[in-house]
Design a protein around this motif. Structure first.
Motif, PDB file in Angstrom:
ATOM      1  N   HIS A 119       0.832  -1.203   0.000  1.00  0.00           N
ATOM      2  CA  HIS A 119       0.000   0.000   0.000  1.00  0.00           C
ATOM      3  C   HIS A 119       0.871   1.259   0.000  1.00  0.00           C
ATOM      4  CE1 HIS A 119      -3.306  -2.694   0.626  1.00  0.00           C
ATOM      5  NE2 HIS A 119      -2.754  -3.133   1.750  1.00  0.00           N
ATOM      6  N   VAL A 120       1.948   1.228   0.752  1.00  0.00           N
ATOM      7  CA  VAL A 120       2.877   2.352   0.801  1.00  0.00           C
ATOM      8  C   VAL A 120       3.498   2.561  -0.574  1.00  0.00           C
ATOM      9  CG1 VAL A 120       5.067   3.183   1.767  1.00  0.00           C
ATOM     10  CG2 VAL A 120       3.376   2.090   3.259  1.00  0.00           C
ATOM     11  N   ARG A 121       3.980   1.478  -1.176  1.00  0.00           N
ATOM     12  CA  ARG A 121       4.615   1.574  -2.500  1.00  0.00           C
ATOM     13  C   ARG A 121       3.627   2.070  -3.557  1.00  0.00           C
ATOM     14  NH1 ARG A 121       8.730   2.244  -0.143  1.00  0.00           N
ATOM     15  NH2 ARG A 121      10.109   0.554   0.412  1.00  0.00           N
ATOM     16  N   ALA A 122       2.386   1.595  -3.495  1.00  0.00           N
ATOM     17  CA  ALA A 122       1.381   2.039  -4.470  1.00  0.00           C
ATOM     18  C   ALA A 122       1.146   3.545  -4.359  1.00  0.00           C
ATOM     19  CB  ALA A 122       0.069   1.281  -4.259  1.00  0.00           C
ATOM     20  N   ILE A 123       1.076   4.048  -3.142  1.00  0.00           N
ATOM     21  CA  ILE A 123       0.868   5.486  -2.954  1.00  0.00           C
ATOM     22  C   ILE A 123       2.103   6.271  -3.403  1.00  0.00           C
ATOM     23  CG2 ILE A 123       0.520   7.313  -1.245  1.00  0.00           C
ATOM     24  CD1 ILE A 123      -1.173   5.234   0.351  1.00  0.00           C
ATOM     25  N   GLU A 124       3.281   5.798  -3.016  1.00  0.00           N
ATOM     26  CA  GLU A 124       4.513   6.502  -3.397  1.00  0.00           C
ATOM     27  C   GLU A 124       4.691   6.550  -4.912  1.00  0.00           C
ATOM     28  OE1 GLU A 124       7.374   5.848   0.489  1.00  0.00           O
ATOM     29  OE2 GLU A 124       7.548   4.431  -1.171  1.00  0.00           O
ATOM     30  N   LYS A 125       4.238   5.512  -5.603  1.00  0.00           N
ATOM     31  CA  LYS A 125       4.340   5.484  -7.074  1.00  0.00           C
ATOM     32  C   LYS A 125       3.148   6.160  -7.736  1.00  0.00           C
ATOM     33  CE  LYS A 125       7.301   1.504  -7.185  1.00  0.00           C
ATOM     34  NZ  LYS A 125       7.529   0.137  -7.463  1.00  0.00           N
ATOM     35  N   ASP A 126       2.271   6.715  -6.938  1.00  0.00           N
ATOM     36  CA  ASP A 126       1.105   7.473  -7.384  1.00  0.00           C
ATOM     37  C   ASP A 126       0.074   6.599  -8.087  1.00  0.00           C
ATOM     38  OD1 ASP A 126      -0.728   9.438  -7.847  1.00  0.00           O
ATOM     39  OD2 ASP A 126       0.545  10.635  -9.147  1.00  0.00           O
ATOM     40  N   ALA A 127      -0.788   6.027  -7.283  1.00  0.00           N
ATOM     41  CA  ALA A 127      -1.891   5.202  -7.795  1.00  0.00           C
ATOM     42  C   ALA A 127      -3.047   6.076  -8.270  1.00  0.00           C
ATOM     43  CB  ALA A 127      -2.353   4.219  -6.717  1.00  0.00           C
ATOM     44  N   LYS A 128      -2.772   7.355  -8.481  1.00  0.00           N
ATOM     45  CA  LYS A 128      -3.740   8.342  -8.981  1.00  0.00           C
ATOM     46  C   LYS A 128      -4.989   8.415  -8.099  1.00  0.00           C
ATOM     47  CE  LYS A 128      -1.077   9.178 -12.496  1.00  0.00           C
ATOM     48  NZ  LYS A 128       0.004  10.020 -12.195  1.00  0.00           N
ATOM     49  N   GLU A 129      -6.139   8.143  -8.675  1.00  0.00           N
ATOM     50  CA  GLU A 129      -7.392   8.266  -7.925  1.00  0.00           C
ATOM     51  C   GLU A 129      -7.560   7.179  -6.866  1.00  0.00           C
ATOM     52  OE1 GLU A 129      -8.070   5.550 -11.262  1.00  0.00           O
ATOM     53  OE2 GLU A 129      -7.306   7.586 -11.252  1.00  0.00           O
ATOM     54  N   LYS A 130      -6.634   6.225  -6.791  1.00  0.00           N
ATOM     55  CA  LYS A 130      -6.712   5.139  -5.806  1.00  0.00           C
ATOM     56  C   LYS A 130      -5.839   5.395  -4.575  1.00  0.00           C
ATOM     57  CE  LYS A 130      -7.685   1.645  -9.260  1.00  0.00           C
ATOM     58  NZ  LYS A 130      -7.208   0.431  -9.905  1.00  0.00           N
ATOM     59  N   ASN A 131      -5.177   6.528  -4.516  1.00  0.00           N
ATOM     60  CA  ASN A 131      -4.288   6.797  -3.379  1.00  0.00           C
ATOM     61  C   ASN A 131      -5.030   6.786  -2.045  1.00  0.00           C
ATOM     62  OD1 ASN A 131      -1.875   6.993  -4.807  1.00  0.00           O
ATOM     63  ND2 ASN A 131      -2.232   9.142  -5.298  1.00  0.00           N
ATOM     64  N   VAL A 132      -6.203   7.374  -1.991  1.00  0.00           N
ATOM     65  CA  VAL A 132      -6.971   7.401  -0.746  1.00  0.00           C
ATOM     66  C   VAL A 132      -7.428   5.994  -0.378  1.00  0.00           C
ATOM     67  CG1 VAL A 132      -9.062   8.276   0.382  1.00  0.00           C
ATOM     68  CG2 VAL A 132      -7.661   9.819  -1.009  1.00  0.00           C
ATOM     69  N   ALA A 133      -7.799   5.194  -1.373  1.00  0.00           N
ATOM     70  CA  ALA A 133      -8.189   3.801  -1.107  1.00  0.00           C
ATOM     71  C   ALA A 133      -6.993   3.008  -0.575  1.00  0.00           C
ATOM     72  CB  ALA A 133      -8.742   3.155  -2.375  1.00  0.00           C
ATOM     73  N   GLU A 134      -5.816   3.240  -1.143  1.00  0.00           N
ATOM     74  CA  GLU A 134      -4.600   2.569  -0.647  1.00  0.00           C
ATOM     75  C   GLU A 134      -4.285   3.024   0.776  1.00  0.00           C
ATOM     76  OE1 GLU A 134      -2.921   0.118  -1.883  1.00  0.00           O
ATOM     77  OE2 GLU A 134      -3.669   0.081  -3.934  1.00  0.00           O
ATOM     78  N   LEU A 135      -4.490   4.305   1.048  1.00  0.00           N
ATOM     79  CA  LEU A 135      -4.291   4.822   2.403  1.00  0.00           C
ATOM     80  C   LEU A 135      -5.241   4.140   3.378  1.00  0.00           C
ATOM     81  CD1 LEU A 135      -3.068   6.811   4.465  1.00  0.00           C
ATOM     82  CD2 LEU A 135      -4.870   8.416   3.777  1.00  0.00           C
ATOM     83  N   SER A 136      -6.482   3.961   2.987  1.00  0.00           N
ATOM     84  CA  SER A 136      -7.455   3.279   3.854  1.00  0.00           C
ATOM     85  C   SER A 136      -7.011   1.863   4.146  1.00  0.00           C
ATOM     86  CB  SER A 136      -8.840   3.286   3.201  1.00  0.00           C
ATOM     87  OG  SER A 136      -9.327   4.601   3.129  1.00  0.00           O
ATOM     88  N   SER A 137      -6.477   1.180   3.142  1.00  0.00           N
ATOM     89  CA  SER A 137      -5.961  -0.186   3.353  1.00  0.00           C
ATOM     90  C   SER A 137      -4.770  -0.167   4.296  1.00  0.00           C
ATOM     91  CB  SER A 137      -5.572  -0.817   2.016  1.00  0.00           C
ATOM     92  OG  SER A 137      -6.700  -0.952   1.199  1.00  0.00           O
ATOM     93  N   TRP A 138      -3.866   0.797   4.102  1.00  0.00           N
ATOM     94  CA  TRP A 138      -2.709   0.920   4.989  1.00  0.00           C
ATOM     95  C   TRP A 138      -3.169   1.186   6.425  1.00  0.00           C
ATOM     96  CZ3 TRP A 138      -0.986   4.998   8.042  1.00  0.00           C
ATOM     97  CH2 TRP A 138       0.273   4.816   8.633  1.00  0.00           C
ATOM     98  N   LEU A 139      -4.154   2.043   6.587  1.00  0.00           N
ATOM     99  CA  LEU A 139      -4.649   2.359   7.927  1.00  0.00           C
ATOM    100  C   LEU A 139      -5.266   1.139   8.611  1.00  0.00           C
ATOM    101  CD1 LEU A 139      -6.154   5.909   7.418  1.00  0.00           C
ATOM    102  CD2 LEU A 139      -4.362   5.288   9.038  1.00  0.00           C
ATOM    103  N   ARG A 140      -5.923   0.271   7.857  1.00  0.00           N
ATOM    104  CA  ARG A 140      -6.473  -0.955   8.462  1.00  0.00           C
ATOM    105  C   ARG A 140      -5.354  -1.835   9.012  1.00  0.00           C
ATOM    106  NH1 ARG A 140     -10.177  -0.301   4.424  1.00  0.00           N
ATOM    107  NH2 ARG A 140      -9.078  -1.604   2.913  1.00  0.00           N
ATOM    108  N   VAL A 141      -4.294  -2.017   8.224  1.00  0.00           N
ATOM    109  CA  VAL A 141      -3.153  -2.822   8.687  1.00  0.00           C
ATOM    110  C   VAL A 141      -2.482  -2.132   9.871  1.00  0.00           C
ATOM    111  CG1 VAL A 141      -0.905  -3.786   8.048  1.00  0.00           C
ATOM    112  CG2 VAL A 141      -2.790  -3.835   6.398  1.00  0.00           C
ATOM    113  N   HIS A 142      -2.291  -0.841   9.757  1.00  0.00           N
ATOM    114  CA  HIS A 142      -1.655  -0.057  10.818  1.00  0.00           C
ATOM    115  C   HIS A 142      -2.436  -0.176  12.131  1.00  0.00           C
ATOM    116  CE1 HIS A 142       0.402   3.311  12.725  1.00  0.00           C
ATOM    117  NE2 HIS A 142      -0.772   3.843  12.990  1.00  0.00           N
ATOM    118  N   THR A 143      -3.769  -0.096  12.035  1.00  0.00           N
ATOM    119  CA  THR A 143      -4.611  -0.186  13.234  1.00  0.00           C
ATOM    120  C   THR A 143      -4.522  -1.574  13.846  1.00  0.00           C
ATOM    121  OG1 THR A 143      -6.094   1.491  12.353  1.00  0.00           O
ATOM    122  CG2 THR A 143      -6.965   0.094  14.103  1.00  0.00           C
ATOM    123  N   ARG A 144      -4.579  -2.596  13.017  1.00  0.00           N
ATOM    124  CA  ARG A 144      -4.442  -3.972  13.548  1.00  0.00           C
ATOM    125  C   ARG A 144      -3.114  -4.155  14.257  1.00  0.00           C
ATOM    126  NH1 ARG A 144      -6.703  -5.735   8.261  1.00  0.00           N
ATOM    127  NH2 ARG A 144      -8.923  -5.978   8.653  1.00  0.00           N
TER     128      ARG A 144
END
Length: 166
Positions: A119-144
């Motif tokens: 998720h971090v790599r996808a955001i850093e490489k610019d997943a365009k309109e999916k960056n917020v969705a990737e962030l949400s996925s990262w936050l789920r893992v981070h919270t767990r």
């Protein structure tokens, strides 16, 4: 007299180090969650999708050394306590398994890397309109991770210290 004070105070200080470092790790995790959730606000998502790649690159380049430093401090301080405590003191007062568990849970933090790194790599490489969705996925893992191994390491370090100190 001064050396007696230092030699008597050092064990207490050493026992407090994993409590402090694991507290800081947990606090840092909470701050990350708080600050990163702001990017998910519906009215900011278009802007967030544009900002997240550069923000994440800076965020992880600056934050990762601090997280690694705190985890390393927890690991080495618990290890030093286990190694250098006199005789069977830690076994007698029941602190030994708690320090050992603190080490294992601090190591457990690293076991989450394969789950959040994509998720971090996808955001850093610019997943365009999916960056917020990737962030949400990262936050789920981070919270767990925060609510399991980080919180458990913190509890173990506190219990170990309470049991170890007179």
């Amino acid at each position: 007299m001064a050396s007696t004070v230092v030699s008597e105070g050092l064990p207490t200080i050493l026992h407090l180090v994993p409590v402090i470092s694991s507290t800081c790790s947990l606090w840092f995790a909470w701050d990350q969650y708080e600050f990163m959730t702001l990017f998910r606000k519906p009215d900011l998502q278009d802007l967030s999708n544009k900002l997240l790649p550069s923000y994440f690159a800076s965020f992880f380049n600056r934050g990762a050394p601090g997280v690694v430093g705190l985890l390393t401090t927890t690991l080495f301080s618990c290890g030093a306590i286990l190694r250098y405590s006199p005789g069977t003191t830690l076994h007698d007062n029941g602190a030994f398994p708690w320090y050992a568990a603190g080490i294992l849970f601090a190591i457990g933090h690293q076991t989450f890397i394969p789950f959040f790194l994509p998720h971090v790599r996808a955001i850093e490489k610019d997943a365009k309109e999916k960056n917020v969705a990737e962030l949400s996925s990262w936050l789920r893992v981070h919270t767990r991770r925060s609510l399991t191994v980080d919180l458990a390491a913190w509890v173990c370090c506190i219990v170990a210290t309470v049991k170890a100190l007179p």
